[in-house]
Design an enzyme around this catalytic site. Structure first.
Site, PDB file in Angstrom:
ATOM      1  N   THR A   1       0.848  -1.184   0.000  1.00 31.30           N
ATOM      2  CA  THR A   1       0.000   0.000   0.000  1.00 31.30           C
ATOM      3  C   THR A   1       0.885   1.236   0.000  1.00 31.30           C
ATOM      4  O   THR A   1       1.867   1.303   0.738  1.00 31.30           O
ATOM      5  CB  THR A   1      -0.932   0.024   1.222  1.00 31.30           C
ATOM      6  OG1 THR A   1      -1.873  -1.052   1.120  1.00 31.30           O
ATOM      7  CG2 THR A   1      -1.702   1.335   1.295  1.00 31.30           C
TER       8      THR A   1
ATOM      9  N   PHE B   1       1.319   5.060   0.891  1.00 33.24           N
ATOM     10  CA  PHE B   1       0.829   6.092   1.792  1.00 33.24           C
ATOM     11  C   PHE B   1       1.455   7.428   1.414  1.00 33.24           C
ATOM     12  O   PHE B   1       2.618   7.477   0.983  1.00 33.24           O
ATOM     13  CB  PHE B   1       1.185   5.767   3.247  1.00 33.24           C
ATOM     14  CG  PHE B   1       0.488   4.556   3.792  1.00 33.24           C
ATOM     15  CD1 PHE B   1      -0.687   4.676   4.527  1.00 33.24           C
ATOM     16  CD2 PHE B   1       0.997   3.280   3.576  1.00 33.24           C
ATOM     17  CE1 PHE B   1      -1.333   3.562   5.033  1.00 33.24           C
ATOM     18  CE2 PHE B   1       0.354   2.155   4.073  1.00 33.24           C
ATOM     19  CZ  PHE B   1      -0.822   2.300   4.803  1.00 33.24           C
TER      20      PHE B   1
END
Length: 360
Positions: free
Chosen positions: A261, A263
Site C-alpha cells: 500500500t 501512503f
C-alpha cells in the site's frame, strides 16, 4: 564447546563494544549540533521537519557506504537518528487512520521514525481535518494498493483539501487471521477493513467459506472487536496482534505475496528539491476530441516521465473526469515547471498536490 565459542567471540565483542563507545559519543555530538540547527530554525520560523533534507542525507550516506549494510538498512537507521534529533527540537505530531495497530500507524513510524507522536483518527476525513485544524503537523493516509487500486476517499479529499503532499512510502502489507486463542472454534465472522477483505478474498473463499465477512472502519478496529468477542476473527498485522493480545490463527493470508500500500504524508508546507522527487497533480479537460492527448503531449515534449495516471468521476452529473497524475521531478525543475505552465493553459482545471521525495 561453550568455552571455545566464548573464547572466539570475546575479542569480537570487545571490538564491537569499543565501536559502540565511539558511536554513542558521535551520536550525542550530532544531536547537540541538531539542537543548534533547531535554534537557527526557530529564529527564522523554519519548519523542524524537512523531508527533502533528510532524503539528501540518507542518499549521500547510501552512496558513501561500501557495505555490508544495504541501502535500506542505512535508511532505517538514519531515519531513527534524525527522528530522535527532531524530537529534541520539538515534539511533532502526525495524524493517522486509527486506532492503534493499523497499517497507517506502521507507515507513520516507518516514515517519521518512532519518536513521532501519533494521533489516531477514526476516519481518513478526520486525518485531513486534524492537520487542517492544527491538531497535528502532518497526516498519513493510504492512497493506493497494489492489489485493489486507488483509495477513493483519499483521492476525493486530495481534490478538496488545501493540504499538500510532502512525502510517500510504499509499505509491504502482511495480513494475518487473528483470534483470541489462535484457533477457529466458535468463530462465526471475519472482520476487517473492506480493502483487507478484498485483498484476502481468494484465501477466505478457499479456507473459511462458511464464515461471514464484515467490513470495519479499519483492521485495528476489527482486532479490537476480536479481542472482546470470541466469535470474531480479525484480519490485521503483527502490531495489532501484539497490541490487542490476539493470536495468529493463519499468517500471511493476502492473495498477493507482494501486496503493498502506498501512503502519502500531508502537511501545510511545500517541500524543496531533494534530487529524487515526484510531483502529483489533478487535472480535468474539456469534453472534446483529442483533449486528453493534447493535455499529455507537453510531458513527452519536455521529457517528463509520467508514473501514474488515474481517472475519477467529477460527480457533477455529467460524464466528466478528474485525472490524478504523478510525474518524475520537482515542480521547480525546469522541465516539470515548463510542462506545468503549459498544462495550466490547456487544462480546464489544474491542482498541484505537491512535489516531494519519491519512495524507493
Amino acid at each position: 564447546m561453550d568455552d571455545e565459542l566464548n573464547l572466539r567471540l570475546k575479542p569480537l565483542r570487545e571490538r564491537i563494544d569499543a565501536l559502540d563507545t565511539q558511536l554513542i559519543a558521535l551520536l550525542n555530538q550530532r544531536a547537540a549540533i541538531a539542537l543548534e540547527v533547531g535554534e537557527v530554525k526557530k529564529h527564522f520560523n523554519a519548519p523542524v521537519f524537512r523531508p527533502e533534507r533528510e532524503q539528501q542525507v540518507i542518499t549521500r550516506l547510501q552512496d558513501l557506504s561500501d557495505g555490508p549494510l544495504a541501502g535500506q538498512h542505512i535508511s532505517a537507521i538514519w531515519r531513527e537518528i534524525m527522528a530522535a534529533s527532531r524530537a529534541l527540537e520539538k515534539n511533532i505530531r502526525a495524524a493517522y487512520l486509527g486506532p492503534v495497530g493499523t497499517y497507517s500507524e506502521q507507515a507513520m513510524h516507518a516514515y517519521f521514525g518512532l519518536s513521532i507522536e501519533g494521533l489516531p483518527c477514526p476516519s481518513i476525513d478526520e486525518v485531513f481535518r486534524s492537520v487542517e485544524a492544527g491538531a497535528a503537523e502532518f497526516g498519513v493516509v493510504p492512497v493506493e494498493n497494489s492489489t485493489e487500486g486507488a483509495v477513493s476517499r483519499t483521492l476525493d479529499l486530495l481534490l478538496q483539501s488545501q493540504l499538500v503532499i510532502g512525502g510517500e512510502l510504499a509499505l509491504p502489507i502482511h495480513h494475518n487471521l487473528l483470534t483470541l486463542n489462535g484457533g477457529l472454534a466458535g468463530i462465526t465472522r471475519v472482520c476487517a477493513h473492506a480493502q483487507a477483505l478484498a485483498q484476502c478474498q481468494r484465501w477466505l473463499a478457499t479456507h473459511v467459506p462458511h464464515l461471514e465477512c464484515q467490513a470495519m472502519s479499519s483492521n485495528a478496529e476489527a482486532a479490537r472487536l476480536a479481542a472482546n468477542d470470541p466469535t470474531v476473527a480479525a484480519i490485521a498485522g503483527d502490531r495489532a496482534a501484539t497490541y490487542y493480545g490476539l493470536q495468529v490463527a493463519y499468517a500471511l493470508i493476502q492473495d498477493d505475496p507482494h501486496n503493498r500500500t502506498r501512503f502519502v504524508m500531508m502537511g501545510k508546507e511545500p517541500v524543496g528539491i531533494s534530487g529524487r522527487d515526484q510531483t502529483s497533480l489533478i487535472v480535468s479537460v474539456k469534453n472534446e476530441p483529442g483533449a486528453v492527448f493534447k493535455l499529455l503531449e507537453p510531458l513527452a515534449r519536455h521529457g517528463v516521465s509520467m508514473t501514474r495516471f488515474e481517472s475519477r468521476p467529477a460527480r457533477v452529473g455529467t460524464w466528466e473526469y478528474y485525472f490524478y497524475i504523478d510525474v518524475e521531478g520537482h515542480r521547480d525543475d525546469a522541465p516539470v515547471s515548463a510542462t506545468l505552465a503549459e498544462l495550466e493553459k490547456k487544462a480546464a482545471f489544474l491542482k498541484i498536490l505537491g512535489s516531494y521525495p519519491r519512495a524507493t
